[in-house]
Design an enzyme around this catalytic site. Structure first.
Site, mmCIF file in Angstrom:
data_model
loop_
_atom_site.group_PDB
_atom_site.id
_atom_site.type_symbol
_atom_site.label_atom_id
_atom_site.label_comp_id
_atom_site.label_asym_id
_atom_site.label_seq_id
_atom_site.Cartn_x
_atom_site.Cartn_y
_atom_site.Cartn_z
ATOM 1 N N THR A 17 0.913 -1.122 0.000
ATOM 2 C CA THR A 17 0.000 0.000 0.000
ATOM 3 C C THR A 17 0.954 1.173 0.000
ATOM 4 O O THR A 17 2.158 0.991 0.069
ATOM 5 C CB THR A 17 -0.879 -0.138 1.254
ATOM 6 O OG1 THR A 17 -1.691 -1.284 1.089
ATOM 7 C CG2 THR A 17 -1.717 1.061 1.557
ATOM 8 N N SER A 56 -7.351 -1.733 6.574
ATOM 9 C CA SER A 56 -6.621 -1.348 7.786
ATOM 10 C C SER A 56 -5.934 -0.006 7.605
ATOM 11 O O SER A 56 -5.179 0.434 8.491
ATOM 12 C CB SER A 56 -5.550 -2.395 8.106
ATOM 13 O OG SER A 56 -6.114 -3.649 8.305
HETATM 14 N N1 GLY Z 1 -5.176 -3.662 1.313
HETATM 15 C C1 GLY Z 1 -4.732 -3.315 2.584
HETATM 16 C C2 GLY Z 1 -5.742 -2.591 3.385
HETATM 17 O O1 GLY Z 1 -6.613 -1.956 2.825
HETATM 18 O O2 GLY Z 1 -5.723 -2.633 4.580
#
Ligand code: GLY
Length: 576
Positions: free
Chosen positions: A383, A455
């Protein structure tokens, strides 16, 4: 103020894109030769992101008179080009901002399940999950939200969108030199790119990438131009949408023209609470990040953690036990608030959190209820976060994602961008861990149009109603725990901004019942924690935190920005 943007071919390739204005000191973007700056002090604005070129684009926009939201839009677009592992057009994200007039903003542009999605779509005929389908290829993609998010945030910006997207177009069209980290990461993913694409993609180089090679993304530049010319419909309708739908047909994907056309970013009320006199603003559901952060900070607030000392066995144990409890609640209760009732108020009430810690015993490891042991697997947690502050007191924290590194590994043929594999953030089957080892329940089951639980924790801390910290990180389930630690490192342990970001981190997520610590976490403390009953698991990097710490300038006018980019990647801090 008059601005100029122009191309200068210098001896083939030295400096090709320069944006100038009558503000002396405006920097040039030099995509064939750049350095990575890990920290800096500045007085007019600051940008910290996962890539030096993206940070530089953000600062250029600030120098041109743009505000922090302008810079956030331009930086995200640049990351979509220079950081394909996580920067994106084909993913989604969240923005939290605090504006100079005291307004706080949260924009949700999380991907969502296509209309044809179904609760059991990743289960085989015996009811067993086929994780390959939720994690790789066309069927793992949710409807992308990033472009809608950029256009939802433009109302808080001041510049024409065209000006904000121009640097990204130039970087895609003319190319940029890749770092050693990028070369390794692209080479590492080459087989998967070959497996999940039927079309030659810009990210594959048969002989392998080397640091210093130039990555040109012609198809992506055309997509960016369509967005420049047609706005959000340049992505969600017309040629780009047709390319996405054609790509879907090649790999049993289910995103339809209506899924794209109907996608909307949503403005939400930020999570807001007080911690020791500081106001914390963070992302609400469908991210669990803000609630987990609130639960963890509130569970330690009355326990004098500062006196226990930074990374003493006692302070780490206390924080790990709050993380365990918050993640147990995440698994049981949390999902897209537009689809399921989540008892947010109860989960964050003082009485509940006090009760939650009533079985905490200092010096003895708690025990997670054994449902099914999930494992954090070695898939990277790609991310990306950016933190931005401007001279007027606007601050922006944005975290966006494709989910795994390079998302589904599938590039939309002819459009040049990677699709996310965010469907894996749903609970594919209750009790079965996702790629981050996170468990979920019915609350996070798949349903058409629903947004998968995240998250991501883009966060702003205010001190006396003025911006004080802008912080966030990638890292899957480790995101809220890294933000939690960074804030406590500064507020309770008085660490410098640099140490708060770069000192070793740890993570507990209830299931599996293990305490993850980075490889450089002190061995003596790890041993003490083991003696308390913890299973210690050493692991690679936890997060890549981007932090700006802000002080009022000593003159009382303006700000001092201390920006820190995490040592764990190519992350770079820029300012002016
Ligand atoms: N794909 C990681 C999150 O959205 O927490």
């Amino acid at each position: 103020m008059k601005y100029l943007s122009f191309l200068i071919p210098v001896a083939g390739s030295a400096v090709f894109f320069v944006t100038g204005c009558n503000n002396p000191g405006t920097s040039a973007l030099t995509p064939y030769s750049y350095t990575i700056q890990k920290s800096m002090i500045s007085y007019n604005g600051a940008v910290v992101s996962a890539h030096p070129l993206a940070s530089k684009v953000g600062v250029m926009i600030l120098q041109q008179g743009g505000n922090a939201v302008d810079a956030a839009i331009a930086t995200q677009l640049a990351l979509a080009v220079v950081y394909p592992g996580a920067g994106n057009l084909g993913g989604g994200g969240f923005m939290v901002a605090y504006l100079k007039d005291g307004q706080s903003v949260a924009i949700d542009y999380r991907e969502q399940a296509p209309a044809a999605a179904a609760r059991d779509m990743y289960l085989d005929s015996s009811g067993n999950p086929v994780m390959r389908l939720s994690q790789y290829g066309h069927l793992s993609a949710g409807v992308p939200g990033t472009v809608a998010g950029l256009f939802a945030s433009i109302k808080y910006a001041t510049m024409p969108f065209e000006q904000l997207i121009t640097p990204a177009i130039a970087l895609a069209e003319k190319g940029f030199v890749i770092t050693a980290g990028e070369a390794t990461s692209l080479n590492h993913t080459q087989e998967e790119f070959q497996q999940y694409n039927t079309f030659p993609v810009a990210f594959i180089k048969q002989e392998g990438w080397k640091p210093g090679d130039t990555l040109v993304q012609t198809d992506l530049s055309e997509t960016l131009k369509r967005i420049r010319d047609k706005g959000r419909s340049g992505f969600y309708e017309g040629e780009t949408a047709s390319l996405v739908v054609s790509e879907m047909k090649k790999g049993n994907g289910i995103i339809s023209p209506d899924d794209l056309k109907n996608y909307e970013a949503r403005e939400r009320q930020p999570v807001e609470f007080n911690y020791k006199g500081y106001t914390i603003l963070s992302m609400p559901l469908p991210s669990s990040g803000g609630i987990i952060l609130q639960q963890c900070l509130k569970m330690i607030e009355q326990r004098n953690i500062g006196q226990m000392g930074f990374q003493s066995a006692w302070s780490v144990q206390l924080m790990a036990e709050t993380e365990r409890r918050a993640f147990a609640d995440r698994a049981e209760f949390m999902g897209d608030i537009d689809f399921v009732k989540v008892p947010v108020h109860a989960l964050t009430s003082d009485a509940y959190l006090e009760e939650r810690m009533s079985d905490f015993i200092q010096g003895r490891a708690g025990s997670s209820e054994q449902i099914q042991a999930g494992r954090l697997n070695r898939e990277s947690e790609e991310t990306t976060h950016l933190s931005i502050a401007d001279q007027w007191g606007n601050v922006v924290a944005v975290t966006t994602t494709l989910n795994g590194s390079y998302g589904s590994k599938t590039v939309v043929s002819g459009a040049g961008f990677l699709l996310n594999n965010e469907m894996d953030d749903f609970s594919v089957k209750p009790g079965v861990p996702n790629m981050y080892g996170a468990l979920g329940s019915e609350a996070n089951a798949i349903a058409p149009g629903k947004r998968m639980l995240s998250s991501m924790t883009p966060t702003i801390v205010l001190k006396d109603n003025e911006p004080y910290l802008v912080v966030g990180t990638p890292g899957g389930t480790t995101i809220p725990t890294s933000v939690f630690q960074t804030i406590v490192n500064i507020i309770d342990f008085n660490l410098s901004a640099s140490d708060a970001v770069n000192k070793p981190k740890f993570h507990h997520q209830w299931m599996p019942d293990e305490l993850y610590v980075e490889r450089d976490f002190p061995s003596a403390i790890a041993d003490s924690l083991q003696d308390m009953g913890y299973t210690i698991t050493r692991r690679d990097n936890i997060g890549r935190t981007e932090l700006i710490r802000i002080e009022k300038n000593k003159t009382g006018k303006g700000y001092l920005f201390e920006s820190v980019a995490d040592k764990r990647g190519d992350d770079a801090a820029e300012g002016f």
